[in-house]
Design a protein around this motif. Structure first.
Motif, mmCIF file in Angstrom:
data_model
loop_
_atom_site.group_PDB
_atom_site.id
_atom_site.type_symbol
_atom_site.label_atom_id
_atom_site.label_comp_id
_atom_site.label_asym_id
_atom_site.label_seq_id
_atom_site.Cartn_x
_atom_site.Cartn_y
_atom_site.Cartn_z
ATOM 1 N N GLY A 42 0.781 -1.224 0.000
ATOM 2 C CA GLY A 42 0.000 0.000 0.000
ATOM 3 C C GLY A 42 0.814 1.276 0.000
ATOM 4 N N LYS A 43 2.144 1.157 -0.101
ATOM 5 C CA LYS A 43 3.002 2.342 -0.084
ATOM 6 C C LYS A 43 3.819 2.422 -1.363
ATOM 7 N N GLU A 44 4.331 3.610 -1.635
ATOM 8 C CA GLU A 44 5.161 3.790 -2.801
ATOM 9 C C GLU A 44 6.554 3.215 -2.547
ATOM 10 N N ARG A 45 7.225 2.937 -3.643
ATOM 11 C CA ARG A 45 8.608 2.471 -3.551
ATOM 12 C C ARG A 45 9.463 3.564 -2.928
ATOM 13 N N GLU A 46 10.378 3.163 -2.071
ATOM 14 C CA GLU A 46 11.226 4.101 -1.344
ATOM 15 C C GLU A 46 12.692 3.783 -1.598
ATOM 16 N N PHE A 47 13.445 4.792 -1.966
ATOM 17 C CA PHE A 47 14.894 4.655 -2.090
ATOM 18 C C PHE A 47 15.506 4.593 -0.704
ATOM 19 N N ILE A 48 16.446 3.664 -0.488
ATOM 20 C CA ILE A 48 17.046 3.561 0.835
ATOM 21 C C ILE A 48 18.575 3.593 0.821
ATOM 22 N N GLY A 49 19.189 3.481 -0.344
ATOM 23 C CA GLY A 49 20.634 3.587 -0.383
ATOM 24 C C GLY A 49 21.177 3.162 -1.722
ATOM 25 N N ALA A 50 22.431 3.561 -1.982
ATOM 26 C CA ALA A 50 23.041 3.198 -3.259
ATOM 27 C C ALA A 50 24.549 3.298 -3.133
ATOM 28 N N ILE A 51 25.224 2.555 -3.996
ATOM 29 C CA ILE A 51 26.678 2.595 -4.023
ATOM 30 C C ILE A 51 27.128 2.765 -5.468
ATOM 31 N N SER A 52 28.066 3.664 -5.641
ATOM 32 C CA SER A 52 28.556 3.975 -6.975
ATOM 33 C C SER A 52 29.536 2.916 -7.459
ATOM 34 N N PHE A 53 29.770 2.919 -8.756
ATOM 35 C CA PHE A 53 30.761 2.012 -9.335
ATOM 36 C C PHE A 53 32.129 2.212 -8.671
ATOM 37 N N ASN A 54 32.410 3.442 -8.210
ATOM 38 C CA ASN A 54 33.706 3.746 -7.594
ATOM 39 C C ASN A 54 33.665 3.671 -6.067
ATOM 40 N N ALA A 102 27.693 2.196 -17.848
ATOM 41 C CA ALA A 102 28.898 2.061 -17.028
ATOM 42 C C ALA A 102 29.420 3.442 -16.640
ATOM 43 N N TYR A 103 30.059 3.480 -15.474
ATOM 44 C CA TYR A 103 30.727 4.693 -14.990
ATOM 45 C C TYR A 103 29.769 5.877 -14.846
ATOM 46 N N VAL A 104 28.536 5.577 -14.499
ATOM 47 C CA VAL A 104 27.545 6.603 -14.187
ATOM 48 C C VAL A 104 27.158 6.442 -12.724
ATOM 49 N N GLY A 105 27.043 7.544 -12.024
ATOM 50 C CA GLY A 105 26.781 7.472 -10.600
ATOM 51 C C GLY A 105 25.384 6.977 -10.276
ATOM 52 N N PRO A 106 25.147 6.617 -9.027
ATOM 53 C CA PRO A 106 23.831 6.154 -8.620
ATOM 54 C C PRO A 106 22.852 7.310 -8.496
ATOM 55 N N THR A 107 21.597 6.968 -8.358
ATOM 56 C CA THR A 107 20.544 7.953 -8.223
ATOM 57 C C THR A 107 19.457 7.387 -7.332
ATOM 58 N N SER A 108 18.672 8.264 -6.734
ATOM 59 C CA SER A 108 17.537 7.815 -5.927
ATOM 60 C C SER A 108 16.291 7.599 -6.784
ATOM 61 N N ASP A 109 16.371 7.900 -8.050
ATOM 62 C CA ASP A 109 15.245 7.748 -8.967
ATOM 63 C C ASP A 109 15.220 6.333 -9.525
ATOM 64 N N GLY A 110 14.281 5.562 -9.094
ATOM 65 C CA GLY A 110 14.192 4.182 -9.520
ATOM 66 C C GLY A 110 13.980 4.018 -11.013
ATOM 67 N N GLN A 111 13.420 5.025 -11.645
ATOM 68 C CA GLN A 111 13.146 4.923 -13.085
ATOM 69 C C GLN A 111 14.426 4.904 -13.915
ATOM 70 N N LEU A 112 15.540 5.288 -13.313
ATOM 71 C CA LEU A 112 16.792 5.338 -14.051
ATOM 72 C C LEU A 112 17.610 4.056 -13.914
ATOM 73 N N TYR A 113 17.057 3.069 -13.245
ATOM 74 C CA TYR A 113 17.733 1.774 -13.140
ATOM 75 C C TYR A 113 17.113 0.814 -14.153
#
Length: 126
Positions: A42-54, A102-113
């Motif tokens: 019943g809730k929206e997707r929530e960003f909780i963390g990410a790690i960059s390629f570097n 490749a070599y692009v940083g992470p994002t909190s926007d799930g649509q970009l994964y």
């Protein structure tokens, strides 16, 4: 073919800990950024963390700041989410996602994964 598989979820009491794993095949985590998300019923997707390629990390939301930590093992092509001090409101399906470029940083926007795992259920009992 890219495959993403989460594991490590389960039922835990309030205050407990779990380490979730995200195993990726087909793209190296040394070149691709990975995000972690969760969704409760019943809730929206929530960003909780990410790690960059570097190895860099994004700021996390207040809901998990100081309790959840993202890390990776490039040799195993695996990204981890260490969850501590779990609360009933942390109950959700936890999913990891991989950025296609490749070599692009992470994002909190799930649509970009581009690639997502099926998720692992975390249930915190009070």
């Amino acid at each position: 073919q890219v495959q993403v598989a989460e594991s490590g979820g389960g039922v835990v009491q309030t205050g407990g800990s779990l380490r979730l794993a995200c195993v990726i095949s087909g793209l190296p985590v040394s070149r691709h950024s990975i995000g972690w998300f969760r969704q409760a019923p019943g809730k929206e997707r929530e960003f909780i963390g990410a790690i960059s390629f570097n190895g860099g990390r994004l700021s996390q939301p207040d809901s998990v700041m100081g309790r959840f930590f993202v890390s990776k093992d490039s040799a195993k092509n695996t990204v981890y989410l260490q969850t501590n001090g779990l609360k009933p409101e942390d109950t959700a399906v936890y999913r990891c996602a991989v950025r296609d470029q490749a070599y692009v940083g992470p994002t909190s926007d799930g649509q970009l994964y581009a690639y997502w795992g099926q998720g692992t259920q975390v249930t915190v009992s009070s």
